[in-house]
Design an enzyme around this catalytic site. Structure first.
Site, PDB file in Angstrom:
ATOM      1  N   PRO A 173     -15.811  -4.423   3.290  1.00  0.00           N
ATOM      2  CA  PRO A 173     -17.178  -4.780   3.698  1.00  0.00           C
ATOM      3  C   PRO A 173     -18.214  -3.761   3.241  1.00  0.00           C
ATOM      4  CG  PRO A 173     -15.997  -3.838   5.546  1.00  0.00           C
ATOM      5  CD  PRO A 173     -14.991  -4.019   4.441  1.00  0.00           C
ATOM      6  N   TYR A 217       0.835  -1.193   0.000  1.00  0.00           N
ATOM      7  CA  TYR A 217       0.000   0.000   0.000  1.00  0.00           C
ATOM      8  C   TYR A 217       0.879   1.257   0.000  1.00  0.00           C
ATOM      9  CZ  TYR A 217      -3.645  -3.284   1.585  1.00  0.00           C
ATOM     10  OH  TYR A 217      -4.512  -4.344   1.709  1.00  0.00           O
ATOM     11  N   GLY A 250     -16.699   1.306  -0.645  1.00  0.00           N
ATOM     12  CA  GLY A 250     -17.409   2.558  -0.429  1.00  0.00           C
ATOM     13  C   GLY A 250     -18.729   2.675  -1.156  1.00  0.00           C
ATOM     14  N   PHE A 251     -18.962   1.804  -2.141  1.00  0.00           N
ATOM     15  CA  PHE A 251     -20.165   1.944  -2.961  1.00  0.00           C
ATOM     16  C   PHE A 251     -21.434   1.706  -2.154  1.00  0.00           C
ATOM     17  CE2 PHE A 251     -23.066   0.947  -6.511  1.00  0.00           C
ATOM     18  CZ  PHE A 251     -22.742   1.980  -7.372  1.00  0.00           C
ATOM     19  N   LEU A 252     -21.368   0.793  -1.181  1.00  0.00           N
ATOM     20  CA  LEU A 252     -22.560   0.453  -0.407  1.00  0.00           C
ATOM     21  C   LEU A 252     -22.950   1.538   0.592  1.00  0.00           C
ATOM     22  CD1 LEU A 252     -21.833  -3.342   0.255  1.00  0.00           C
ATOM     23  CD2 LEU A 252     -23.272  -2.325  -1.518  1.00  0.00           C
TER      24      LEU A 252
END
Length: 328
Positions: A204, A56, A208-210
């Site tokens: 989870p 990362y 970020g879409f949820l």
């Protein structure tokens, strides 16, 4: 803060962890000061399970975590990973699980993190050219030397996990798991539960879409890699946006946000499941922690299953190159 055990390993962590990847790369420019403040706020709120990896930001994320925990090392359970090789220019150089590489990667991570011991050390992706017994054997040596406390695997196949576990106990398996990524339910979750291995769910919130905060691709920063992600591209975006609408409707009835509902669903899948949502902002962190107070009834879970069954999301989890590294 509610706490959970990672299987039968003896490693206890906060029920909700903090994924730190996006603080350094992939989701647009980050702010080091803001990220460190968020990590400190997480620790103050009882979120002690921090997740990073040597890839990362090409090591920068580990350096960031090292700065953030310098005066509070004993307050965190620190997890990092090795195996995805990257050049100094950020280029990807494949996967490596050779014993020599395991040792050198660990030494480099310890130096960047400025710690003497890594609490949970994962193989980030399985090297198809190196027997898992050799890789885990090298990881086990690190445990014996006190450089690592517990071992983990990420995106490994059930048979690989069983072979690894026979060499040295595996404390946790980490793979993607959310309302729109439920592949693990078919084979991985039963396999790790049979072995007494904990399950750590990354992304989870569906990257970020949820959360419902993205309505068009223009909501992503120009350098955000999600712009080109299969589930965020073309017709898939609109199809998946409709699924988010279903989540938002249920969340409104429950008196919580879409993000809290999505996290509460993951938490409800078992006391051996620990989601590690990522965020750079304290407000989002507090919102995520609020998911621990959301109670989903049997009826709620059945309804969610009806509107978001396994395989409901449009598009693959990664592009073809990334998909080839999964279930190793």
């Amino acid at each position: 803060m509610t706490r959970r055990m990672l299987g039968t390993s003896g490693l206890e962590v906060s029920a909700l962890g903090l994924g730190c990847m996006g603080m350094s790369e992939f989701y647009g420019a980050g702010d080091e000061r803001e990220s460190i403040a968020t990590i400190h706020h997480a620790i103050d709120r009882g979120v002690d399970f921090l997740d990073t990896a040597d890839m990362y930001g090409v090591g920068r994320n580990e350096e960031l975590i090292g700065k953030a925990i310098a005066d509070r090392r004993d307050a965190v359970v620190l997890a990092t990973k090795f195996g995805n090789v990257r050049g100094e220019d950020g280029s990807f150089g494949g996967i490596c699980g050779t014993p020599d590489y395991v040792r050198s990667a660990c030494e480099a991570s310890l130096k960047r993190l400025e710690v003497e011991t890594i609490d949970l050390y994962y193989q980030h992706r399985v090297d198809p050219d190196v027997p898992i017994e050799e890789t885990v054997g090298a990881m086990a040596e690190l445990v014996r030397e006190g450089k690592v406390r517990f071992l983990g695997l990420s995106e490994a196949a059930p048979e690989t996990i069983r072979r690894a576990h026979a060499v040295h106990p595996i404390a946790a398996l980490q793979t993607e798991y959310s309302l729109w990524s439920r592949d693990a339910e078919a084979g991985l979750l039963p396999a790790v539960r049979a072995l007494g291995i904990g399950y750590v769910a990354y992304s989870p919130l569906g990257r970020g879409f949820l959360t419902g905060q993205f309505k068009t691709s223009d909501d992503f920063a120009p350098d955000d890699w999600r712009r080109n992600h299969p589930r965020f591209s073309g017709g898939n975006f609109e199809k998946n946006l409709a699924l988010v609408g279903e989540i938002e409707a249920i969340a409104a009835e429950k008196g919580c946000t879409a993000a809290q509902l999505a996290l509460a669903w993951v938490l409800a899948q078992g006391d051996d499941v620990v989601p590690i949502p990522g965020t750079r902002r304290t407000a989002r962190l507090d919102e995520n922690i609020g998911a621990l107070d959301v109670v989903l009834t049997t009826e709620d879970l059945a309804r969610i299953d009806r509107v978001l069954p396994p395989g409901a999301a449009a598009g693959e989890r990664y592009h073809a190159q990334g998909m080839a590294t999964l279930n190793g």
